[in-house]
Motif scaffolding. Structure first.
Motif, mmCIF file in Angstrom:
data_model
loop_
_atom_site.group_PDB
_atom_site.id
_atom_site.type_symbol
_atom_site.label_atom_id
_atom_site.label_comp_id
_atom_site.label_asym_id
_atom_site.label_seq_id
_atom_site.Cartn_x
_atom_site.Cartn_y
_atom_site.Cartn_z
ATOM 1 N N THR A 95 -23.521 35.858 -6.027
ATOM 2 C CA THR A 95 -22.423 36.766 -5.677
ATOM 3 C C THR A 95 -21.579 37.176 -6.881
ATOM 4 N N ARG A 96 -21.638 36.362 -7.975
ATOM 5 C CA ARG A 96 -20.802 36.548 -9.161
ATOM 6 C C ARG A 96 -19.323 36.434 -8.827
ATOM 7 N N GLU A 97 -19.036 35.675 -7.773
ATOM 8 C CA GLU A 97 -17.656 35.404 -7.392
ATOM 9 C C GLU A 97 -17.420 33.901 -7.437
ATOM 10 N N ILE A 98 -16.145 33.512 -7.569
ATOM 11 C CA ILE A 98 -15.822 32.092 -7.619
ATOM 12 C C ILE A 98 -16.208 31.442 -6.294
ATOM 13 N N MET A 99 -16.815 30.257 -6.378
ATOM 14 C CA MET A 99 -17.377 29.614 -5.187
ATOM 15 C C MET A 99 -16.307 28.901 -4.356
ATOM 16 N N LYS A 100 -16.478 28.966 -3.043
ATOM 17 C CA LYS A 100 -15.601 28.266 -2.111
ATOM 18 C C LYS A 100 -16.266 27.013 -1.550
ATOM 19 N N ASP A 101 -17.580 27.083 -1.356
ATOM 20 C CA ASP A 101 -18.335 25.954 -0.803
ATOM 21 C C ASP A 101 -19.614 25.780 -1.627
ATOM 22 N N PRO A 102 -19.491 25.258 -2.863
ATOM 23 C CA PRO A 102 -20.663 25.160 -3.738
ATOM 24 C C PRO A 102 -21.665 24.097 -3.268
ATOM 25 N N VAL A 103 -22.934 24.439 -3.390
ATOM 26 C CA VAL A 103 -24.016 23.502 -3.066
ATOM 27 C C VAL A 103 -25.007 23.498 -4.221
ATOM 28 N N ILE A 104 -25.708 22.364 -4.387
ATOM 29 C CA ILE A 104 -26.749 22.249 -5.403
ATOM 30 C C ILE A 104 -28.095 22.482 -4.730
ATOM 31 N N ALA A 105 -28.839 23.443 -5.242
ATOM 32 C CA ALA A 105 -30.188 23.691 -4.739
ATOM 33 C C ALA A 105 -31.181 22.844 -5.530
ATOM 34 N N GLU A 109 -22.946 29.418 -4.017
ATOM 35 C CA GLU A 109 -22.154 29.496 -2.799
ATOM 36 C C GLU A 109 -23.084 29.267 -1.616
ATOM 37 N N ARG A 110 -22.692 28.354 -0.723
ATOM 38 C CA ARG A 110 -23.589 27.960 0.375
ATOM 39 C C ARG A 110 -24.099 29.164 1.175
ATOM 40 N N GLU A 111 -23.183 29.999 1.627
ATOM 41 C CA GLU A 111 -23.580 31.129 2.471
ATOM 42 C C GLU A 111 -24.550 32.050 1.737
ATOM 43 N N ALA A 112 -24.286 32.290 0.445
ATOM 44 C CA ALA A 112 -25.148 33.177 -0.331
ATOM 45 C C ALA A 112 -26.542 32.573 -0.520
ATOM 46 N N MET A 113 -26.590 31.260 -0.773
ATOM 47 C CA MET A 113 -27.892 30.622 -0.995
ATOM 48 C C MET A 113 -28.688 30.533 0.297
ATOM 49 N N GLU A 114 -28.000 30.253 1.407
ATOM 50 C CA GLU A 114 -28.703 30.210 2.694
ATOM 51 C C GLU A 114 -29.284 31.583 3.026
ATOM 52 N N SER A 115 -28.526 32.635 2.744
ATOM 53 C CA SER A 115 -29.010 33.989 2.975
ATOM 54 C C SER A 115 -30.181 34.307 2.051
ATOM 55 N N TRP A 116 -30.081 33.847 0.791
ATOM 56 C CA TRP A 116 -31.161 34.069 -0.175
ATOM 57 C C TRP A 116 -32.457 33.420 0.310
ATOM 58 N N LEU A 159 -30.035 21.775 0.489
ATOM 59 C CA LEU A 159 -28.824 22.182 -0.214
ATOM 60 C C LEU A 159 -27.814 21.040 -0.118
ATOM 61 N N THR A 160 -27.410 20.509 -1.254
ATOM 62 C CA THR A 160 -26.522 19.354 -1.296
ATOM 63 C C THR A 160 -25.111 19.782 -1.673
ATOM 64 N N PRO A 161 -24.097 19.428 -0.879
ATOM 65 C CA PRO A 161 -22.720 19.794 -1.236
ATOM 66 C C PRO A 161 -22.349 19.290 -2.624
ATOM 67 N N ASN A 162 -21.809 20.161 -3.454
ATOM 68 C CA ASN A 162 -21.355 19.772 -4.790
ATOM 69 C C ASN A 162 -19.855 19.517 -4.725
ATOM 70 N N ARG A 163 -19.507 18.325 -4.264
ATOM 71 C CA ARG A 163 -18.096 17.996 -4.034
ATOM 72 C C ARG A 163 -17.317 17.943 -5.345
ATOM 73 N N THR A 164 -17.959 17.465 -6.409
ATOM 74 C CA THR A 164 -17.284 17.380 -7.699
ATOM 75 C C THR A 164 -16.890 18.769 -8.190
ATOM 76 N N LEU A 165 -17.815 19.720 -8.084
ATOM 77 C CA LEU A 165 -17.528 21.080 -8.514
ATOM 78 C C LEU A 165 -16.459 21.713 -7.624
ATOM 79 N N LYS A 166 -16.534 21.470 -6.313
ATOM 80 C CA LYS A 166 -15.549 22.042 -5.398
ATOM 81 C C LYS A 166 -14.149 21.543 -5.741
ATOM 82 N N MET A 167 -14.039 20.255 -6.061
ATOM 83 C CA MET A 167 -12.737 19.705 -6.403
ATOM 84 C C MET A 167 -12.231 20.299 -7.721
ATOM 85 N N ALA A 168 -13.142 20.512 -8.673
ATOM 86 C CA ALA A 168 -12.752 21.098 -9.954
ATOM 87 C C ALA A 168 -12.276 22.537 -9.766
ATOM 88 N N ILE A 169 -12.980 23.281 -8.911
ATOM 89 C CA ILE A 169 -12.577 24.664 -8.635
ATOM 90 C C ILE A 169 -11.198 24.697 -7.982
#
Length: 444
Positions: free
Chosen positions: A381-391, A398-405, A425-435
């Motif tokens: 999306t090239r936008e800041i992530m709200k719910d980042p996941v590791i593929a 972004e979870r929604e974008a990756m699921e759609s992909w 898809l694994t939640p990236n909690r560390t990245l979410k907290m940093a964001i």
């Protein structure tokens, strides 16, 4: 004191892990390679880099003898190599093919543990290369593991925050929620255990963002940690105080390790470099080494403001500012009215110079606020992530974008265009907290 003696910059992507043997240093990266260096002069060995993995390499470790090197990857495999020749020995495939995040040898070299994104942990026979036992955690990816000094216990940590202790037959002895926002690393002190009891002891503080890596020194007297705040902290275990803060890296610090027989420390980062530090314990010194982390302007103390005034050639105003208790916040809110009325600065030239300098500070702050770190932006999306996941390609989306992909593009990676080994898809909690922390700091 701690001195930076070498920076290795051979990897083409984030450095994900580093490990020492008595004579070698190993590093691995999201660039799919493992590199080996001699500790005598830090030259890269002729057979380096090692290539086999088809996706990011997340972890590498030496057997206690130093003869065998293990590496694990998003491609769902753990590979064993001859450390001194680079010869490929075997590949061990994680049951289910889930991305393997971490691996470690038992102290007697009999077993190798590997943990994966689906929560599975496997104990391999390191001589026959056969699966010996397996277990698993229900909440999150398995991202950390460590054997006790006598090899009787294996402790694993998950992205869900669970700390689990297993015996050598992979029977769960203890499980508890150790960190609410997930575990990123764990390590045992080399000091022998006296019976088994896993309980909270203390919390070491100093970082201002999530901690991604930690490691004990081989004598158990120091602990090093690396963080999203780009710093490395060395603690004294006896006093639980900060000995040194190292701030040379320009991006997240992802890995750190002490050498076994020499006073060397290695730290790796998303800036694609590995720094090697030499510790001189004969010259104790507490404080920071490398580029000092400067406080934000709004956090400046009155003394910081005085230092700034002198740097601007406004020494004659230091006394006035100190008498009026002008700190960073007050400095940024100064106006021509407050300079003339409250601070009673009569000279128009001085007032104008102060206002110009303050405006430069505000512009600098605005510039910093607009620079969104690349790792916070979804590659799709090239936008800041709200719910980042590791593929399974090792990248965060972004979870929604990756699921759609995945739904539209089937199993290809948006970054590599290769087939994804897994759709987990694994939640990236560390990245979410940093964001979230960055947003709180930079957006009003």
């Amino acid at each position: 004191m701690v001195k930076l003696i070498r920076t290795l910059a051979d990897h083409g992507d984030d450095v994900s892990c580093c490990a020492f043997s008595s004579s070698l240093l190993a590093t691995c990266s999201l660039d799919k390679t493992i590199r080996l260096y001699s500790l005598s002069d830090f030259s890269e060995l002729p057979h380096s880099p090692l290539r086999f993995h088809t996706y990011a390499v997340h972890c590498c470790c030496f057997s206690p003898s130093g003869h065998i090197l293990a590496s694990c990857s998003t491609d769902g495999t753990t590979v064993l190599w001859s450390a001194h020749s680079g010869q490929f020995l075997t590949v061990m495939e994680q049951p289910g093919g889930s991305p393997v995040r971490v691996c470690c040898f038992s102290p007697d070299s009999a077993y190798l543990a590997s943990g994966a994104a689906d929560g599975s942990v496997v104990l391999w026979n390191a001589q026959s290369y056969k699966l010996y036992r397996c277990g698993g955690v229900k909440d999150g990816s398995l991202v950390a593991c460590a054997f006790s000094p006598d090899g009787s216990l294996l402790v694993t940590g998950s992205s869900g925050g669970d700390l689990t202790a297993w015996d050598n037959r992979m029977r769960c002895l203890h499980n508890e929620k150790a960190h609410d926002l997930g575990i990123t690393c764990c390590d045992f002190s080399p000091r022998p255990l006296s019976g088994f009891e896993l309980k909270y002891k203390s919390t070491l503080r100093g970082h201002c963002a999530p901690v991604l890596a930690c490691a004990f020194s081989y004598d158990g007297q120091m602990l090093v940690s690396g963080s999203v705040d780009k710093s490395v902290i060395i603690y004294d275990i006896g006093t639980q105080s900060v000995l040194y803060t190292l701030t040379q890296h320009t991006r997240y610090v992802t890995t750190c390790a002490f050498a076994p027989n020499t006073l060397l420390l290695a730290t790796g980062s998303m800036d694609k470099t590995l720094n090697i530090w030499e510790l001189d314990l004969e010259t104790p010194c507490q404080g920071s080494t490398g580029d000092q982390q400067k406080p934000l302007i709004e956090d400046w103390s009155e003394e910081d403001v005085s230092t700034w005034l002198r740097a601007q050639g406004l020494e004659e105003l230091v006394g006035v500012f100190q008498m009026n208790n002008i700190d960073g916040k007050e400095l940024l809110h100064l106006t021509k009215e407050s300079l003339a009325g409250d601070l009673k600065i009569e000279s128009l030239g001085l007032r104008s110079k102060v206002l110009r300098s303050v405006e430069e500070l505000r512009t600098r702050m605005d510039s910093l606020s607009s620079e969104i770190p690349d790792e916070f932006v979804c590659p799709i999306t090239r936008e800041i992530m709200k719910d980042p996941v590791i593929a399974s390609d090792g990248y965060s989306y972004e979870r929604e974008a990756m699921e759609s992909w995945i739904h539209k593009k089937k199993r290809t990676s948006p970054m590599t265009n290769l087939v994804l080994p897994s759709l987990v898809l694994t939640p990236n909690r560390t990245l979410k907290m940093a964001i979230n922390r960055w947003l709180e700091t930079h957006q009003k």
